[in-house]
Design a protein around this motif. Structure first.
Motif, PDB file in Angstrom:
ATOM      1  N   LEU A 180     -19.926 -10.509 -19.407  1.00  0.00           N
ATOM      2  CA  LEU A 180     -19.980  -9.279 -19.157  1.00  0.00           C
ATOM      3  C   LEU A 180     -19.397  -8.802 -17.373  1.00  0.00           C
ATOM      4  N   THR A 181     -18.370  -7.985 -17.172  1.00  0.00           N
ATOM      5  CA  THR A 181     -17.954  -8.011 -16.638  1.00  0.00           C
ATOM      6  C   THR A 181     -17.929  -6.343 -15.983  1.00  0.00           C
ATOM      7  N   ALA A 182     -18.565  -5.505 -14.599  1.00  0.00           N
ATOM      8  CA  ALA A 182     -18.469  -3.793 -14.321  1.00  0.00           C
ATOM      9  C   ALA A 182     -18.045  -4.136 -13.022  1.00  0.00           C
ATOM     10  N   LEU A 183     -17.091  -2.854 -12.811  1.00  0.00           N
ATOM     11  CA  LEU A 183     -16.571  -2.367 -11.398  1.00  0.00           C
ATOM     12  C   LEU A 183     -18.268  -1.742 -11.296  1.00  0.00           C
ATOM     13  N   SER A 184     -17.811  -1.272  -9.512  1.00  0.00           N
ATOM     14  CA  SER A 184     -19.300  -0.915  -8.684  1.00  0.00           C
ATOM     15  C   SER A 184     -18.908   0.984  -8.715  1.00  0.00           C
ATOM     16  N   PRO A 185     -19.085   2.392  -8.938  1.00  0.00           N
ATOM     17  CA  PRO A 185     -18.419   2.917  -8.612  1.00  0.00           C
ATOM     18  C   PRO A 185     -17.704   3.647  -7.455  1.00  0.00           C
ATOM     19  N   ILE A 186     -18.293   3.289  -6.296  1.00  0.00           N
ATOM     20  CA  ILE A 186     -17.238   3.930  -5.287  1.00  0.00           C
ATOM     21  C   ILE A 186     -16.555   2.413  -4.738  1.00  0.00           C
ATOM     22  N   ARG A 187     -17.641   1.506  -4.295  1.00  0.00           N
ATOM     23  CA  ARG A 187     -17.080   0.439  -3.164  1.00  0.00           C
ATOM     24  C   ARG A 187     -16.152  -0.751  -4.277  1.00  0.00           C
ATOM     25  N   GLY A 188     -15.541  -0.378  -5.583  1.00  0.00           N
ATOM     26  CA  GLY A 188     -15.331  -1.186  -6.231  1.00  0.00           C
ATOM     27  C   GLY A 188     -15.655  -2.870  -6.950  1.00  0.00           C
ATOM     28  N   LEU A 189     -17.033  -3.070  -6.035  1.00  0.00           N
ATOM     29  CA  LEU A 189     -17.116  -4.068  -5.625  1.00  0.00           C
ATOM     30  C   LEU A 189     -17.603  -4.623  -7.803  1.00  0.00           C
ATOM     31  N   ARG A 190     -17.241  -5.970  -8.068  1.00  0.00           N
ATOM     32  CA  ARG A 190     -16.340  -6.333  -9.763  1.00  0.00           C
ATOM     33  C   ARG A 190     -18.245  -7.568  -9.525  1.00  0.00           C
ATOM     34  N   ALA A 191     -19.352  -7.261 -10.678  1.00  0.00           N
ATOM     35  CA  ALA A 191     -20.054  -7.532 -11.758  1.00  0.00           C
ATOM     36  C   ALA A 191     -19.785  -8.688 -12.426  1.00  0.00           C
ATOM     37  N   LEU A 192     -20.190  -9.573 -12.954  1.00  0.00           N
ATOM     38  CA  LEU A 192     -19.489 -10.157 -13.740  1.00  0.00           C
ATOM     39  C   LEU A 192     -20.506 -11.228 -13.841  1.00  0.00           C
ATOM     40  N   ILE A 193     -21.184 -11.943 -15.061  1.00  0.00           N
ATOM     41  CA  ILE A 193     -22.243 -12.515 -16.050  1.00  0.00           C
ATOM     42  C   ILE A 193     -21.374 -13.738 -16.078  1.00  0.00           C
ATOM     43  N   ARG A 194     -20.699 -14.401 -15.834  1.00  0.00           N
ATOM     44  CA  ARG A 194     -19.893 -16.161 -16.336  1.00  0.00           C
ATOM     45  C   ARG A 194     -21.109 -17.143 -16.321  1.00  0.00           C
ATOM     46  N   GLU A 195     -20.432 -18.255 -17.502  1.00  0.00           N
ATOM     47  CA  GLU A 195     -21.672 -19.322 -18.097  1.00  0.00           C
ATOM     48  C   GLU A 195     -20.680 -20.468 -17.856  1.00  0.00           C
ATOM     49  N   THR A 196     -21.318 -20.932 -17.100  1.00  0.00           N
ATOM     50  CA  THR A 196     -20.617 -22.664 -16.871  1.00  0.00           C
ATOM     51  C   THR A 196     -21.422 -23.363 -16.984  1.00  0.00           C
ATOM     52  N   CYS A 197     -21.503 -24.595 -17.521  1.00  0.00           N
ATOM     53  CA  CYS A 197     -22.305 -26.300 -17.503  1.00  0.00           C
ATOM     54  C   CYS A 197     -23.784 -25.896 -18.417  1.00  0.00           C
ATOM     55  N   GLY A 198     -23.844 -24.843 -19.141  1.00  0.00           N
ATOM     56  CA  GLY A 198     -25.165 -25.040 -19.338  1.00  0.00           C
ATOM     57  C   GLY A 198     -25.957 -23.486 -18.671  1.00  0.00           C
ATOM     58  N   HIS A 256     -35.581 -14.775 -17.929  1.00  0.00           N
ATOM     59  CA  HIS A 256     -35.473 -14.316 -19.267  1.00  0.00           C
ATOM     60  C   HIS A 256     -34.928 -15.241 -19.664  1.00  0.00           C
ATOM     61  N   GLY A 257     -34.686 -15.075 -20.474  1.00  0.00           N
ATOM     62  CA  GLY A 257     -33.622 -16.004 -21.528  1.00  0.00           C
ATOM     63  C   GLY A 257     -32.238 -15.892 -21.411  1.00  0.00           C
ATOM     64  N   ARG A 258     -31.327 -16.115 -22.666  1.00  0.00           N
ATOM     65  CA  ARG A 258     -29.793 -15.501 -22.625  1.00  0.00           C
ATOM     66  C   ARG A 258     -29.606 -13.965 -22.111  1.00  0.00           C
ATOM     67  N   VAL A 259     -28.897 -13.939 -21.953  1.00  0.00           N
ATOM     68  CA  VAL A 259     -27.888 -12.733 -21.272  1.00  0.00           C
ATOM     69  C   VAL A 259     -27.430 -12.675 -22.579  1.00  0.00           C
ATOM     70  N   TYR A 260     -27.229 -10.911 -23.174  1.00  0.00           N
ATOM     71  CA  TYR A 260     -26.723 -10.564 -23.968  1.00  0.00           C
ATOM     72  C   TYR A 260     -24.885  -9.985 -23.911  1.00  0.00           C
ATOM     73  N   ASP A 261     -24.524 -11.053 -24.511  1.00  0.00           N
ATOM     74  CA  ASP A 261     -23.446 -10.040 -24.091  1.00  0.00           C
ATOM     75  C   ASP A 261     -22.336 -10.155 -25.101  1.00  0.00           C
ATOM     76  N   ASP A 262     -23.139  -9.116 -26.471  1.00  0.00           N
ATOM     77  CA  ASP A 262     -23.078  -8.961 -27.240  1.00  0.00           C
ATOM     78  C   ASP A 262     -22.163  -7.157 -27.402  1.00  0.00           C
ATOM     79  N   ALA A 263     -21.725  -6.822 -28.674  1.00  0.00           N
ATOM     80  CA  ALA A 263     -21.040  -5.069 -28.646  1.00  0.00           C
ATOM     81  C   ALA A 263     -22.424  -4.234 -28.905  1.00  0.00           C
ATOM     82  N   GLN A 264     -23.164  -5.213 -29.338  1.00  0.00           N
ATOM     83  CA  GLN A 264     -24.224  -4.041 -30.189  1.00  0.00           C
ATOM     84  C   GLN A 264     -25.521  -4.319 -29.031  1.00  0.00           C
TER      85      GLN A 264
END
Length: 699
Positions: free
Chosen positions: A93-111, A135-143
């Motif tokens: 998942l990725t999202a840009l912040s509305p003011i400062r243009g910070l980029r948040a992302l959730i990445r999966e690596t090595c489990g 919590h468990g795994r973050v949901y990244d699906d469209a639903q």
């Protein structure tokens, strides 16, 4: 002979690599910078591309600089050439912040799943969500999936699987119960989703808060901040008394909820409805969302609701369209773009099927259409509108997807479209749209006067002097459609010398709710006759097609219809290739994740406590292809996913055995690690290769 076969394999694989390896845009974002004499817009796009070497899909990003006129910032002066594409690795998942243009992302690596925050100087913060174990795994699906910044840009919102160590409503932790107790999931494509929670991470201290107050009988998703980030709005899908398959199903009972940080939850929508796609206006005053009926067709024409968050009043912005007039808006069928509001919070822009086309609409109090794209393109899909700059994906059966940009015009004005980057290449195909009217004996007496459509694609230059063999391509659903857009399967077949007829039979989306409802209790007859009527129409209107060399292909309900056609018209078709087809609706009843549709499609009212009856089972059997199996003469290729939860692979096996016992030519391909959509990259390549070889051998 062996050398010829190897050459054919190389040619087929080469063609599929050519058409199947072209990238497709999946998301876009626009940011704006005001300079003394210019307005600079940065358009970022994310693309998906098949990589046969890895056997997976690659994602890459690309950026363009759009310069607008200083006096009229709604006029594009120039588009600078893009920079090089950048490989995007393991981002969920990725999202840009509305003011400062910070980029948040959730990445999966090595489990492990990591939450990363990037600014203009590099990586600013990284949290190991898996190690924190909140919590468990973050949901990244469209639903269900979402990633939303708060207004202050200090908090992030997302949805994840509930931690198995968290307490349940009865005070006992999930891990304290018997591990063998069955755990429900949300069916095909969502089998790792069971109990969802809404999570908020404080970026200043790294603390993760799992929000309390979500009603225990709903699963939350599609969450977003509201009321200056003092509360959260989300869609809750009711999962009692048990879960039904959710993917591709817009008819599940759900509601819109508002939850504050103290755990107080309020329902904002009606009770017995289905809702989805909440989208908040830029000024935070108005929420729009899709709303539909519960049960019945699992994909249907939906209304667009408008909720005034200040007054709490809800009104219908766009109603269900029962039967669209020629050239008019045909209704809402697809998900809304994540950003669909105009800058002034007065208009909404989205794309939606309109008969065989996919077109744009802008909405004020009533719907009206944006100016058409150049005739070069058959269909377009809005990826985003931000700061009134629209980014659209355009394509045609002979033109792969490309991106255009244009500013949302004022009333009565036209859009000036600019191409960000021309298509990598175009193909020498000819395509045309057919409108088909059923004859009186095939009219539906309850929904009289409905017509439907089809798209004919064929190579402009024939490989031989003889007439062109025709492949009839049938979509699944049944409530979906083939728009006039790029389709790599169709393109590959046309490149190899086949004509392709893609049929939008009655019941397809884009033709109004009456068309969708007309198919209820008439599957296996009305839709079969419609496809056959479309084929006859194509043969009558185009004398370059060979009526003696016809094949039929399709998946799911398209496979159901393919098998019906070779059974009901055994002398007409020379070959059939079906992916995960419904063969016997009666035996499917107890194994499908959408058991409600098995009843609804036959015209029976569904309820959760439904017990099968002899009448219902007899109706299901009567409308199934298996009853025509003894009449089938055409060779049948079956392609089945071993993990299919929607249409059990035993459906295809049932037909395989019926044909095999009669010494009829049948071949079965088994993909043990794939599901209903057969979506793995290696599976899709294998299916295309075997389908073409089957067509060449028998057609």
């Amino acid at each position: 002979m062996e050398a010829d076969t190897q050459m054919d394999l190389g040619q087929i694989n080469g063609v599929y690599g050519e058409v199947g390896g072209l990238p497709t845009p999946v998301a876009a974002h626009v940011s704006e910078e005001q300079l003394p004499e210019l307005r600079i817009y940065t358009v970022s796009a994310e693309w998906s591309q098949r990589d046969p070497v890895r056997g997976s899909r690659l994602h890459f990003s690309q950026q363009w600089t759009v310069i607008a006129d200083s006096n009229n910032h709604k006029s594009i002066k120039t588009v600078l050439p893009p920079g090089p594409c950048v490989h995007v690795c393991a981002e969920l998942l990725t999202a840009l912040s509305p003011i400062r243009g910070l980029r948040a992302l959730i990445r999966e690596t090595c489990g492990h799943q990591l939450l990363e925050i990037w600014d203009h100087y590099g990586l600013r913060k990284c949290l190991n969500l898996t190690a924190l174990d909140k919590h468990g795994r973050v949901y990244d699906d469209a639903q269900f999936g979402c990633l939303s910044w708060s207004d202050c840009e200090n908090r992030l919102l997302y949805v994840a699987e509930k931690n198995k160590f968290m307490e349940t409503n009865d005070g006992e932790s999930l891990c304290g119960k018997d591990r063998r107790v069955y755990c429900e999931d949300w069916g095909e494509g969502l089998s790792n989703k069971s109990v969802a929670v809404i999570c908020v991470v404080n970026l200043q201290n790294g603390h993760i808060n799992v929000l309390q107050g979500v009603p225990p009988d709903v699963s939350p998703g599609q969450a977003l901040w509201a009321c200056s980030s003092q509360s959260v709005i989300f869609v809750g899908w009711y999962h009692e008394p048990f879960r039904l398959g959710l993917k591709f199903c817009s008819n599940r009972r759900s509601a819109l909820f508002k939850l504050d940080m103290d755990g107080n939850c309020e329902c904002l929508s009606g009770d017995n409805v289905s809702v989805s796609c909440p989208r908040l206006s830029p000024d935070g005053s108005t929420l729009i969302y899709r709303q539909g009926r519960v049960f019945g067709p699992h994909s249907q024409c939906l209304s667009l609701q408008q909720l005034d968050l200040r007054s709490g009043k809800t009104s219908t912005l766009l109603d269900v369209v029962d039967r669209p007039q020629a050239g008019e808006f045909a209704g809402v069928y697809e998900a809304l773009p994540s950003s669909c509001w105009s800058e002034d919070s007065q208009r909404i822009v989205f794309s939606s099927p309109r008969r065989n086309w996919k077109r744009s609409s802008k909405v004020t109090s009533l719907s009206d259409s944006l100016s058409a794209l150049p005739r070069l393109y058959g269909s377009w899909k809005l990826l985003t509108i931000q700061n009134d700059l629209m980014v659209v994906c355009c394509s045609s059966p002979n033109i792969p997807p490309t991106l255009l940009v244009g500013f949302l015009p004022l009333a009565g004005e036209a859009v000036t479209w600019r191409t960000l980057q021309p298509p990598i290449r175009t193909f020498d195909f000819h395509w045309t749209v057919l409108d088909v009217t059923p004859p009186p004996e095939e009219d539906n007496t309850h929904y009289s006067g409905l017509d439907f459509g089809a798209i004919l694609v064929k190579p402009s230059r024939y490989l031989h002097e003889a007439k062109i063999p025709l492949v009839v391509y049938i979509h699944g659903g049944p409530h979906s459609q083939f728009p006039v857009e790029w389709n790599c399967t169709t393109a590959g077949l046309a490149k190899l010398g086949f004509a392709v007829l893609m049929v939008n039979y009655r019941g397809s989306t884009g033709f109004g709710q009456d068309s969708i409802l007309s198919l209820i209790s008439h599957i296996g007859s009305q839709d079969v006759k419609d496809v056959q009527r479309a084929v006859l129409t194509a043969l009558q209107t185009d004398n370059t097609l060979d009526p003696k060399r016809l094949a039929v292909i399709g998946g799911s309900h398209g496979g159901f219809l393919s098998c019906h056609l070779v059974g009901q018209y055994p002398e007409f078709y020379r070959a059939c290739a079906a992916r995960n087809p419904v063969i016997n609706a009666a035996t499917l009843l107890g194994t499908s994740d959408i058991v409600d549709w098995r009843y609804s499609s036959m015209g029976f009212q569904y309820s959760y406590d439904q017990i099968p009856t002899a009448e219902a089972l007899a109706a299901m059997l009567e409308k199934s292809p298996i009853i025509h199996a003894a009449q089938i003469k055409a060779p049948v290729l079956l392609m089945l996913g071993g993990r299919d939860k929607r249409v059990s692979p035993h459906q295809g096996l049932e037909l395989y055995k019926a044909l095999k016992s009669r010494a009829l030519p049948v071949r079965l391909l088994w993909f043990p690690d794939d599901g209903h959509s057969l979506s793995r990259v290696d599976t899709q390549a294998d299916c295309f290769l075997n389908t073409v070889l089957w067509m060449q051998q028998h057609v």
